[in-house]
Design a protein around this motif. Structure first.
Motif: not given
Length: 463
Positions: A373-375, A449, A453, A456-457, A460
């Motif tokens: 996943t990315f999010d 991407r 980004s 940020k991943f 996260h």
């Protein structure tokens, strides 16, 4: 007073009549670009050719292994020249859309230098003047004067003296071993190249196949080996048997064994001499009947070890691993089932639809986290990111030196606390976060991407 006025009037007239300085010559980029160009740096493991035609088509080929076989051969597209800017599009594997976007900073009839706007990297390409094929120990003297159209030659040099050597003064080339290399023709106006293909004593320099994809093996040796399973291919011919082993993680060649047949005593001596001239003797493993070699003068820089077992007539090539820590990037693109198979001797301590997390106890990597996943909302079948937590015993400077040697360092994208790298084929972006001791891998194929980004991943994922 009249004389002074007359003098000033005359001076003004002379200034008015003085011709303008010569204007800067207009560079015909489109015309100069037509032809075939080469970027060949064996020390980097990078080889590219690009051919621009007068009809607006270009053909791109590249390899990122030492082996001179193309990974992408004659991938074609259309290109456009606007001043010193060259743009175009092409497809890799008939699927992935790629852009050509470069700005030429210098060009003449022999070489051009361009900055590629997608990576910020600058490369200098040499014009390919000619291609010649010679036998082992054969010589040739290309007609340089005709090829260069009158440019003054300063010297000659070989990109790989183990394959072909060149007399620096005369330009005479001698073939020493199987393979392909280039001769630099150094002039006062720049450097062009002549391609040299050598037919050696052995069928190939087999060390150059270490790390190659299976597709290269099929293309070179044939699509129907005598024996084949997931990790081994065996080919047989009049010279003997060729056994090729593959790394179970990467699927790339890890070792090659040649069992020779019908070899006379004189041939044994010739093979020994041939291997000794091609590689560096590794004294620790060498005896009268068992010879050991490495493919570099220094063991730490060697990627392949070679042995010549004379009584059994076997030559073996095996990959040498100098990795500071295990590279887990082969997990990218793999399903959870495939990753579990690759890690069959370990059990994940955290597992859900978004991730697999393994604890590692090798003293170099503590954790490896495989993300789907990315999010953490949308889930994919194939791994999109791999983050490794390094052991605190590893020195940060050693990690940076290792990564800079293995990958292309992207200085413009890096910060004091995070260094960014790109694999030599451009397919994987690698991040080293110094503060957290993490090395992360992301697929760079789609280009959809951004580096920001990815950052940020990572934040996260570990919060």
């Amino acid at each position: 007073m009249k004389k002074l006025f007359a003098f000033m009037l005359c001076a003004t007239a002379l200034c008015a009549c003085d011709p303008d300085p010569d204007p800067e010559p207009i560079i015909d980029y489109a015309n100069l670009l037509v032809g075939q160009w080469v970027y060949d740096h064996p020390e980097e493991g990078v080889w590219e050719t690009i051919k621009f035609t007068s009809s607006g088509m270009f053909y791109y080929s590249n390899s990122n292994e030492i082996l001179y076989e193309f990974e992408n051969e004659n991938v074609n597209g259309r290109y456009f020249v606007d001043g010193n800017k060259v743009t175009g599009t092409y497809k890799l594997n008939e699927v992935t859309q790629m852009n050509l976007d470069m700005q030429i900073t210098a060009i003449n009839d022999l070489e051009f230098t361009a900055k590629f706007n997608d990576t910020g990297l600058t490369f200098t390409y040499a014009r390919l003047l000619d291609s010649e094929t010679i036998e082992y120990n054969g010589t040739i003297l290309p007609n340089y004067d005709n090829l260069l159209r009158g440019a003054d030659i300063i010297a000659y040099s070989s990109h790989n003296p183990n394959i072909a050597k060149v007399d620096a003064a005369s330009g005479r080339v001698t073939g020493l071993s199987s393979g392909r290399t280039y001769i630099d023709v150094i002039t006062s106006e720049g450097t062009a190249v002549v391609e040299i293909i050598v037919k050696g004593l052995l069928l190939y320099n087999f060390d150059e196949f270490i790390g190659a994809e299976k597709s290269v093996i099929y293309k070179t040796f044939g699509a129907q080996p005598a024996v084949e399973d997931e990790n081994v291919m065996v080919y047989q011919n009049v010279s003997g048997e060729i056994r090729i082993g593959f790394n179970s993680w990467t699927g790339k060649v890890s070792d090659i064994r040649l069992h020779l047949s019908n070899v006379e005593s004189d041939d044994v001596k010739s093979i020994t001499k041939y291997l000794s001239s091609l590689y560096t003797v590794y004294e620790k493993g060498t005896t009268d009947t068992y010879k050991a070699y490495i493919n570099n003068e220094n063991f730490d820089d060697a990627s392949v070890g070679i042995t010549w077992d004379i009584p059994n007539l076997e030559i073996t090539y095996v990959a040498l691993n100098h990795d500071l820590f295990t590279d887990y990037s082969p997990f990218l693109g793999k399903t959870q089932k495939e990753v579990k198979s690759m890690m069959k001797d370990s059990q994940p301590f955290k597992e859900d639809k978004n991730q697999l997390v393994y604890g590692i106890s090798d003293g170099k990597v503590d954790l490896v986290c495989c993300y789907y996943t990315f999010d953490f909302v949308h889930t994919y079948n194939n791994a999109k990111a791999v983050i490794t937590q390094l052991n605190s015993n590893l020195n940060s400077n050693d990690v940076q030196s290792y990564l800079a040697k293995k990958y292309i360092f992207l200085e413009n994208e890096s910060t004091i606390s995070e260094k960014v790298y790109l694999t030599k084929d451009g397919l994987i972006a690698v991040f080293y976060n110094i503060d957290y001791g993490q090395v992360s891998y992301y697929s760079n194929v789609s280009g959809s991407r951004s580096i920001e980004s990815f950052r940020k991943f990572r934040v996260h994922a570990f919060n």
